[in-house]
Design a protein around this motif. Sequence first.
Motif, PDB file in Angstrom:
ATOM      1  N   GLN A 167      61.056 -17.104   8.979  1.00 52.77           N
ATOM      2  CA  GLN A 167      61.807 -17.947   8.155  1.00 52.77           C
ATOM      3  C   GLN A 167      62.927 -18.699   8.837  1.00 52.77           C
ATOM      4  OE1 GLN A 167      61.520 -18.584   4.605  1.00 52.77           O
ATOM      5  NE2 GLN A 167      62.995 -19.785   4.996  1.00 52.77           N
ATOM      6  N   LYS A 168      63.203 -17.905   9.943  1.00 55.29           N
ATOM      7  CA  LYS A 168      64.357 -18.403  10.773  1.00 55.29           C
ATOM      8  C   LYS A 168      63.951 -19.574  11.420  1.00 55.29           C
ATOM      9  CE  LYS A 168      66.937 -17.225  14.936  1.00 55.29           C
ATOM     10  NZ  LYS A 168      67.470 -16.284  15.950  1.00 55.29           N
ATOM     11  N   GLU A 169      62.664 -19.812  11.703  1.00 59.54           N
ATOM     12  CA  GLU A 169      62.345 -21.043  12.209  1.00 59.54           C
ATOM     13  C   GLU A 169      62.096 -22.230  11.407  1.00 59.54           C
ATOM     14  OE1 GLU A 169      59.842 -18.962  15.911  1.00 59.54           O
ATOM     15  OE2 GLU A 169      59.192 -18.855  13.920  1.00 59.54           O
ATOM     16  N   ILE A 170      61.525 -21.948  10.055  1.00 66.23           N
ATOM     17  CA  ILE A 170      61.737 -22.808   9.257  1.00 66.23           C
ATOM     18  C   ILE A 170      62.995 -23.355   8.738  1.00 66.23           C
ATOM     19  CG2 ILE A 170      61.221 -23.247   6.737  1.00 66.23           C
ATOM     20  CD1 ILE A 170      58.719 -20.844   7.040  1.00 66.23           C
ATOM     21  N   SER A 171      63.973 -22.409   8.789  1.00 68.60           N
ATOM     22  CA  SER A 171      65.339 -22.895   8.606  1.00 68.60           C
ATOM     23  C   SER A 171      65.790 -23.712   9.735  1.00 68.60           C
ATOM     24  CB  SER A 171      66.181 -21.698   8.154  1.00 68.60           C
ATOM     25  OG  SER A 171      65.786 -20.789   7.349  1.00 68.60           O
ATOM     26  N   GLN A 172      65.623 -23.444  11.107  1.00 71.41           N
ATOM     27  CA  GLN A 172      65.963 -24.154  12.161  1.00 71.41           C
ATOM     28  C   GLN A 172      65.384 -25.807  12.044  1.00 71.41           C
ATOM     29  OE1 GLN A 172      68.171 -23.555  14.573  1.00 71.41           O
ATOM     30  NE2 GLN A 172      67.884 -25.115  15.441  1.00 71.41           N
ATOM     31  N   ILE A 173      64.161 -25.745  11.601  1.00 69.84           N
ATOM     32  CA  ILE A 173      63.429 -27.132  11.375  1.00 69.84           C
ATOM     33  C   ILE A 173      64.301 -27.857  10.477  1.00 69.84           C
ATOM     34  CG2 ILE A 173      61.648 -28.327  10.465  1.00 69.84           C
ATOM     35  CD1 ILE A 173      59.943 -26.113  11.841  1.00 69.84           C
ATOM     36  N   ILE A 174      64.507 -27.363   9.256  1.00 70.00           N
ATOM     37  CA  ILE A 174      65.358 -27.989   8.140  1.00 70.00           C
ATOM     38  C   ILE A 174      66.796 -28.251   8.473  1.00 70.00           C
ATOM     39  CG2 ILE A 174      66.331 -27.592   5.968  1.00 70.00           C
ATOM     40  CD1 ILE A 174      63.961 -25.787   5.328  1.00 70.00           C
ATOM     41  N   TYR A 175      67.396 -27.465   9.352  1.00 68.74           N
ATOM     42  CA  TYR A 175      68.709 -27.859  10.086  1.00 68.74           C
ATOM     43  C   TYR A 175      68.530 -29.063  10.853  1.00 68.74           C
ATOM     44  CZ  TYR A 175      72.925 -27.393  12.889  1.00 68.74           C
ATOM     45  OH  TYR A 175      73.894 -27.741  13.509  1.00 68.74           O
ATOM     46  N   GLU A 176      67.707 -28.925  11.681  1.00 66.80           N
ATOM     47  CA  GLU A 176      67.427 -30.029  12.786  1.00 66.80           C
ATOM     48  C   GLU A 176      67.323 -31.273  12.239  1.00 66.80           C
ATOM     49  OE1 GLU A 176      65.094 -29.461  16.150  1.00 66.80           O
ATOM     50  OE2 GLU A 176      66.147 -27.700  16.807  1.00 66.80           O
ATOM     51  N   GLU A 187      57.803 -42.693  13.766  1.00 74.57           N
ATOM     52  CA  GLU A 187      56.941 -42.818  12.446  1.00 74.57           C
ATOM     53  C   GLU A 187      56.202 -41.418  12.559  1.00 74.57           C
ATOM     54  OE1 GLU A 187      53.587 -45.314  10.021  1.00 74.57           O
ATOM     55  OE2 GLU A 187      54.739 -45.956  11.827  1.00 74.57           O
ATOM     56  N   ALA A 188      55.641 -41.032  13.667  1.00 70.72           N
ATOM     57  CA  ALA A 188      54.773 -39.758  13.682  1.00 70.72           C
ATOM     58  C   ALA A 188      55.529 -38.605  13.508  1.00 70.72           C
ATOM     59  CB  ALA A 188      54.286 -39.709  15.209  1.00 70.72           C
ATOM     60  N   THR A 189      56.748 -38.607  13.705  1.00 72.08           N
ATOM     61  CA  THR A 189      57.867 -37.222  13.488  1.00 72.08           C
ATOM     62  C   THR A 189      57.858 -37.476  12.127  1.00 72.08           C
ATOM     63  OG1 THR A 189      58.792 -37.623  15.880  1.00 72.08           O
ATOM     64  CG2 THR A 189      60.030 -36.256  14.060  1.00 72.08           C
ATOM     65  N   SER A 190      58.410 -38.674  11.584  1.00 68.70           N
ATOM     66  CA  SER A 190      58.831 -38.678  10.159  1.00 68.70           C
ATOM     67  C   SER A 190      57.513 -38.105   9.129  1.00 68.70           C
ATOM     68  CB  SER A 190      59.027 -40.139   9.754  1.00 68.70           C
ATOM     69  OG  SER A 190      60.349 -40.370  10.641  1.00 68.70           O
ATOM     70  N   CYS A 191      56.276 -38.542   9.552  1.00 69.63           N
ATOM     71  CA  CYS A 191      55.134 -38.299   8.844  1.00 69.63           C
ATOM     72  C   CYS A 191      54.919 -36.801   9.027  1.00 69.63           C
ATOM     73  CB  CYS A 191      54.033 -38.941   9.115  1.00 69.63           C
ATOM     74  SG  CYS A 191      53.875 -40.924   8.980  1.00 69.63           S
ATOM     75  N   ALA A 192      55.111 -36.109  10.154  1.00 65.94           N
ATOM     76  CA  ALA A 192      54.783 -34.757  10.349  1.00 65.94           C
ATOM     77  C   ALA A 192      55.799 -33.930   9.644  1.00 65.94           C
ATOM     78  CB  ALA A 192      54.835 -34.465  11.833  1.00 65.94           C
ATOM     79  N   LEU A 193      57.243 -34.307   9.426  1.00 66.71           N
ATOM     80  CA  LEU A 193      58.263 -33.774   8.987  1.00 66.71           C
ATOM     81  C   LEU A 193      58.144 -33.789   7.363  1.00 66.71           C
ATOM     82  CD1 LEU A 193      60.913 -32.232   9.026  1.00 66.71           C
ATOM     83  CD2 LEU A 193      62.073 -34.530   9.090  1.00 66.71           C
ATOM     84  N   HIS A 194      57.462 -34.787   6.943  1.00 65.15           N
ATOM     85  CA  HIS A 194      57.234 -35.001   5.492  1.00 65.15           C
ATOM     86  C   HIS A 194      56.267 -33.957   5.229  1.00 65.15           C
ATOM     87  CE1 HIS A 194      56.475 -36.579   1.444  1.00 65.15           C
ATOM     88  NE2 HIS A 194      55.329 -36.642   1.749  1.00 65.15           N
TER      89      HIS A 194
END
Length: 200
Positions: A167-176, A187-194
């Motif tokens: 959960q800590k890593e999931i939170s870190q991704i959401i924070y970043e 675009e590749a990052t945006s798609c992967a993040l979505h």
Amino acid sequence: VHQTLSVDLTEVLNVVIFRNKKPILLLVSIMQFLRAILPQNFSSSLLVIVGQNTAASATQPQPSSLQDTALHPLAMQQVFSLIVSLQNLLVHKDLLLSQAVVACLETLVEYLYVKNQDLVLHVVSQPWHRFLLFTLLSGGQKSFLQPEVLRLMTLFVRYQSRNIISQKEISQIIYEAAEANIAELPEATSCALHLFLSEV
């Protein structure tokens, strides 16, 4: 004019598994081939998959486990060897290779899930995935927002590998992601993040 091709799957897989100084484009091509044929369950009117030493096995059939039978024409040992080899290729951090590897991993895991759900849960929960993530995250700021890292994490979230991604890593991704300027992300990052956020 259609022509049917015969492909020795073992030989193709061995190029990736025993990839001693193989050209990157050859490895990428093989992974693209696997991505195309795995969703079709290795069946095609234009392609015939043959096993290694088919003639020899016809005279001396080798016993296979129930898991090997379920995964046919793949074998359990091939699956594990292929996954480890794909992970090792990710560490090279070559952009073209990384994209092909992660896409191949996604397709392979989906193929395995259809064949044997218990096997998939076993595969995605292996501790070496955790080590791979540590290696991929070892450099650079905003490293959680690398497309291949996000797609790997999405895979682990999808199959609920809590021992791999916390959960800590999931939170870190959401924070970043909140800190980043979304409009400036590739675009590749945006798609992967979505895809990651949708899976979460």
